[in-house]
Motif scaffolding. Sequence first.
Motif, PDB file in Angstrom:
ATOM      1  N   GLN A  75       0.867  -1.405  -0.157  1.00 19.81           N
ATOM      2  CA  GLN A  75      -0.030   0.092  -0.150  1.00 19.81           C
ATOM      3  C   GLN A  75       0.619   1.249   0.456  1.00 19.81           C
ATOM      4  O   GLN A  75       0.256   2.660  -0.762  1.00 19.81           O
ATOM      5  CB  GLN A  75      -0.933  -0.261   1.164  1.00 19.81           C
ATOM      6  N   ASP A  77       3.620   1.612  -1.470  1.00 18.74           N
ATOM      7  CA  ASP A  77       3.887   1.884  -2.926  1.00 18.74           C
ATOM      8  C   ASP A  77       2.884   1.597  -3.977  1.00 18.74           C
ATOM      9  O   ASP A  77       3.041   1.806  -5.349  1.00 18.74           O
ATOM     10  CB  ASP A  77       5.489   1.693  -3.384  1.00 18.74           C
ATOM     11  N   LYS A  78       1.478   1.262  -3.573  1.00 17.47           N
ATOM     12  CA  LYS A  78       1.128   1.315  -4.913  1.00 17.47           C
ATOM     13  C   LYS A  78       0.402   2.394  -5.941  1.00 17.47           C
ATOM     14  O   LYS A  78       0.709   1.968  -7.135  1.00 17.47           O
ATOM     15  CB  LYS A  78      -0.707   1.229  -4.409  1.00 17.47           C
ATOM     16  N   GLU A  79       0.615   3.508  -5.406  1.00 16.04           N
ATOM     17  CA  GLU A  79       0.500   4.701  -6.795  1.00 16.04           C
ATOM     18  C   GLU A  79       1.477   4.760  -7.396  1.00 16.04           C
ATOM     19  O   GLU A  79       2.110   4.367  -8.466  1.00 16.04           O
ATOM     20  CB  GLU A  79       0.287   5.711  -6.437  1.00 16.04           C
ATOM     21  N   TRP A  80       2.582   4.706  -6.893  1.00 17.35           N
ATOM     22  CA  TRP A  80       3.971   4.690  -7.379  1.00 17.35           C
ATOM     23  C   TRP A  80       3.909   3.479  -8.508  1.00 17.35           C
ATOM     24  O   TRP A  80       4.640   4.097  -9.796  1.00 17.35           O
ATOM     25  CB  TRP A  80       4.862   5.125  -6.074  1.00 17.35           C
ATOM     26  N   GLN A  82       1.327   2.337 -10.072  1.00 12.60           N
ATOM     27  CA  GLN A  82       0.440   1.788 -10.612  1.00 12.60           C
ATOM     28  C   GLN A  82       1.289   3.245 -12.149  1.00 12.60           C
ATOM     29  O   GLN A  82       1.268   2.923 -13.208  1.00 12.60           O
ATOM     30  CB  GLN A  82      -0.723   2.672 -10.247  1.00 12.60           C
ATOM     31  N   ARG A  83       2.054   4.309 -11.524  1.00 11.45           N
ATOM     32  CA  ARG A  83       2.486   4.965 -12.390  1.00 11.45           C
ATOM     33  C   ARG A  83       3.958   4.779 -12.962  1.00 11.45           C
ATOM     34  O   ARG A  83       3.895   4.990 -14.393  1.00 11.45           O
ATOM     35  CB  ARG A  83       2.624   6.336 -11.517  1.00 11.45           C
ATOM     36  N   GLU A  86       2.372   2.775 -15.184  1.00 10.34           N
ATOM     37  CA  GLU A  86       1.674   3.525 -17.144  1.00 10.34           C
ATOM     38  C   GLU A  86       3.247   4.162 -18.034  1.00 10.34           C
ATOM     39  O   GLU A  86       2.661   4.200 -19.444  1.00 10.34           O
ATOM     40  CB  GLU A  86       0.997   4.509 -16.163  1.00 10.34           C
ATOM     41  N   THR A 106       2.497  13.597  -5.004  1.00 10.86           N
ATOM     42  CA  THR A 106       1.428  13.478  -4.771  1.00 10.86           C
ATOM     43  C   THR A 106       0.905  12.049  -4.446  1.00 10.86           C
ATOM     44  O   THR A 106      -0.214  11.427  -4.530  1.00 10.86           O
ATOM     45  CB  THR A 106       0.154  13.979  -5.943  1.00 10.86           C
ATOM     46  N   LEU A 107       2.107  11.044  -4.773  1.00  7.94           N
ATOM     47  CA  LEU A 107       2.024  10.155  -5.319  1.00  7.94           C
ATOM     48  C   LEU A 107       1.659   9.564  -3.488  1.00  7.94           C
ATOM     49  O   LEU A 107       2.742   9.554  -3.064  1.00  7.94           O
ATOM     50  CB  LEU A 107       2.593   8.762  -5.841  1.00  7.94           C
ATOM     51  N   ASP A 108       0.998   8.008  -3.287  1.00  8.39           N
ATOM     52  CA  ASP A 108       1.128   7.384  -1.566  1.00  8.39           C
ATOM     53  C   ASP A 108       1.447   8.757  -1.056  1.00  8.39           C
ATOM     54  O   ASP A 108       2.584   7.805   0.009  1.00  8.39           O
ATOM     55  CB  ASP A 108       1.907   6.848  -2.466  1.00  8.39           C
TER      56      ASP A 108
END
Length: 256
Positions: A75, A77-80, A82-83, A86, A106-108
Motif C-alpha cells: 500500500q 507504493d501502490k500509486e507509485w 501504478q504510475r 503507465e 502527490t503519489l502515496d
Amino acid sequence: MMSPDDFYEWHDEPRQGDIVLCGVSRIIADDRHSPPQWEALDAHFVQIDDAWDTGRPLGVAAGIGLAMVVTHDCQLDKEWNQRVRELERSGMTLDRAEREAASDVTLDRTLAVSPLVDPSDLRGGRGNLLAGRVIGYLPLPRHPENLVDECVVDLTYQCTVDRLDVVKVTSISEAGRKQLRYAVIQLDALRTADLGFEVEAVVGRTIRKVEVPGRSPLEVRIQLDDGQVIQLLQQPGTPDKGTGRSGDFFRSEGTF
C-alpha cells in the motif's frame, strides 16, 4: 521479546514497521478525556465550532511523538507502482519511469501509524505487555543507540498521516515485521469468538483442533472432524522486488 540486534535493522526504503517521528491525532468528546497512555500525545486540543449539523463542536487532540508505520509495503507504493507501469507502457525505460514517478510528490501521500507508549501507563501489567501477551500491543526492545526506549506500539490507536510530515527514525528487521503483522491480524481478526462458528457453518464440519504454528506466525491451521486441515491465513510476504523508493519518501529532518 526479541533482542535489540535482532529486532532493529536500518534500511533506506520505506517499509511497514518503520519507526517515525510525526504528529498523531484523534477525535475526542467534550470532556477531553485522555487515557494515561495517551496523555503525552494529547498535547494540544482543538475545538471546531458548529462542526455537527446540530451545532455541536468537534474536538481534536493532537501531539508529536514516535510512531510505527502499520501500512503494508504494497500500500505504501501502490500509486507509485501504478504510475511506473503507465510510464513504461508509454515507451519510457524502467529506470526513467521510476525516477519520473519518484519526483511526483502527490503519489502515496498517506500512511497509517500507531504511537509508541510507555507500558507502565497501561493496564494489563508491564511484564505481560513487554512479553507480547496482551492483544493490541507490540513490544519493542530498547534501540542499541537509544533511539527508542523499551516500550510498546499501541495498535488500538491508529491515525492517518501525510508522509511529507514524517521523519524516519529507525527501521526494524523482517523478523520484527512478522511480529507486527501477527499482532495486527490478532487484534483485527483472530480474537473474535464467532470466527470458529462461521468456519464451521461454511465448511459444514466441526472444528476439532486449531493450531498456530510457531511463536508468531501469520497462519492458522484448522483441523476438522473428518481429518481435513484448512490453512486459514498465509504469511503476507515482503515484496520480492525493490521499489526504487528511498529516503526521500519521508520528509528529511532538516526541512521541518
